[in-house]
Scaffold this active site. Sequence first.
Site, PDB file in Angstrom:
ATOM      1  N   GLU A 104      -1.821 -28.199 -33.492  1.00 11.74           N
ATOM      2  CA  GLU A 104      -1.425 -28.036 -34.967  1.00 11.74           C
ATOM      3  C   GLU A 104      -2.413 -29.051 -35.662  1.00 11.74           C
ATOM      4  O   GLU A 104      -1.731 -29.606 -36.529  1.00 11.74           O
ATOM      5  CB  GLU A 104      -0.058 -28.428 -35.206  1.00 11.74           C
ATOM      6  CG  GLU A 104       0.763 -27.212 -34.593  1.00 11.74           C
ATOM      7  CD  GLU A 104       2.197 -27.358 -35.240  1.00 11.74           C
ATOM      8  OE1 GLU A 104       2.324 -27.222 -36.420  1.00 11.74           O
ATOM      9  OE2 GLU A 104       3.320 -27.538 -34.535  1.00 11.74           O
ATOM     10  N   ALA A 137     -12.102 -27.085 -34.284  1.00 15.32           N
ATOM     11  CA  ALA A 137     -13.484 -26.465 -33.479  1.00 15.32           C
ATOM     12  C   ALA A 137     -13.684 -27.166 -32.436  1.00 15.32           C
ATOM     13  O   ALA A 137     -14.200 -26.628 -31.341  1.00 15.32           O
ATOM     14  CB  ALA A 137     -14.418 -26.945 -34.732  1.00 15.32           C
ATOM     15  N   ARG A 163       7.157 -24.492 -31.415  1.00 16.54           N
ATOM     16  CA  ARG A 163       7.217 -25.727 -30.638  1.00 16.54           C
ATOM     17  C   ARG A 163       8.108 -25.765 -29.732  1.00 16.54           C
ATOM     18  O   ARG A 163       7.855 -26.493 -28.798  1.00 16.54           O
ATOM     19  CB  ARG A 163       7.593 -26.906 -31.957  1.00 16.54           C
ATOM     20  CG  ARG A 163       6.403 -27.029 -32.923  1.00 16.54           C
ATOM     21  CD  ARG A 163       6.804 -27.849 -34.077  1.00 16.54           C
ATOM     22  NE  ARG A 163       5.938 -27.851 -35.033  1.00 16.54           N
ATOM     23  CZ  ARG A 163       6.039 -28.392 -36.141  1.00 16.54           C
ATOM     24  NH1 ARG A 163       7.204 -28.835 -36.340  1.00 16.54           N
ATOM     25  NH2 ARG A 163       5.318 -28.481 -37.275  1.00 16.54           N
ATOM     26  N   GLU A 172      17.258 -16.477  -8.671  1.00 16.78           N
ATOM     27  CA  GLU A 172      17.739 -15.884  -7.528  1.00 16.78           C
ATOM     28  C   GLU A 172      18.911 -16.539  -6.989  1.00 16.78           C
ATOM     29  O   GLU A 172      20.059 -15.883  -6.811  1.00 16.78           O
ATOM     30  CB  GLU A 172      16.847 -15.455  -6.547  1.00 16.78           C
ATOM     31  CG  GLU A 172      15.730 -14.818  -7.147  1.00 16.78           C
ATOM     32  CD  GLU A 172      14.335 -15.641  -7.069  1.00 16.78           C
ATOM     33  OE1 GLU A 172      13.288 -15.276  -6.929  1.00 16.78           O
ATOM     34  OE2 GLU A 172      14.662 -16.423  -7.991  1.00 16.78           O
TER      35      GLU A 172
END
Length: 404
Positions: free
Chosen positions: A333, A340, A229, A97
Amino acid sequence: MCVLAPKFIWIGQIMDNSPLVAAQDASITENQNNSDTPIQPSIGTEFDRKIMQRCLHLARRALGCTSPNPLVGAVIVKDGEIVGEGFHPRAGEPHAEVFALRNAGARARGATIYVNLEPCNHHGRTPPCSQALVKAGVTKVVVGMVDPNPLVAGGGIATLQAAGIEVLAGVEEADCRLLNEGFIHRILYHQPFGILKYAMTLDGKIATSSGHSTWVTNYIARQTVHRLRAACDAVIVGGNTVRQDNPYLTNHGQGNHHPLRVVMSRHLDLPTNANLWDASIAPTVVLTEVDANPEFKTLLRHKGVEVVELNPLTPEQVMAYLYERGFCSVLWECGGILAANAIAQGAVQKVLAFIAPKIIGGSNAPTPVGDLGFTTMSEALSLEGVEICAVGSDCLITGYLPKS
């Protein structure tokens, strides 16, 4: 073509749709909301929506550079013409702003300002924007979304209305929320927004049985990842990825920002020479445990690599550490075992799965996600807000893990 999914769009559309894979100045053409807050469609006029999209266009110029602050763009309109605009370039610098008001000068008096996020009303590193708007004499403020930050959370709008300024909120809200989903998640859950990205073959392999993985996907898909990325604060891999792939984990010229490259390794059984140890390209931090390989820690520090000890070294602890560093969006990545663990510990909220029309077989070939302990299909994690797009000859599936 038969597509069994909620949406099917081409790569140009999804690149526009997501701030995390968009080219720097792309326009949003689709939207997807994964928020708990219901969003009303089509608030405001067509002109309002068009100018709000311009705000988002401006905000994206600072992708990857503003954390812990949000991405914000602002446009000032008077008599149907744009008289000023700006965006927030990085934390500590003036907000969007303020740049727009400077650009407009005296023309801001009696004008309407559009901003994709509610103007702040608190003193942080910079003065409150709501007071600056009152002082400038704007007569109307069009807001994309209310700021989830408790320091603002409607207070900016209340300040403007108390000064007699008309406020319209919720214009293009879905797209505004999508652009800042990392910031929103950070504010609400006090941890960065985790994105798991992987590339696999049609038979679900991320590499051959020998570990060879260059390349699973095509050039267009890899460029998309490089832009992803550039929009993230950090990218995380495990030690096995360093040993097998020797990656750079940079944007490869697809943006103005390289993420912090993060390696998780308990034992520091890593190569002495790796692309990630070249700190002249991009910064790297190795996260390890207190008693791990002191000689290798010294070697890394001599190369300019930051070494941080965390006990225990887990995805949950890593995300807490990156939150303290002020990060909003973190890209995983990594290989299947670490992926997991990241999912199980709540470190992943969004999944980008690139699928190549290739079959390599191999009973021992690695898969994208390791053991989650599930034994029945009823336990499977079904993604929400799913989108599917073609990326050249490959396919990209994007979705959100269900909130626990």
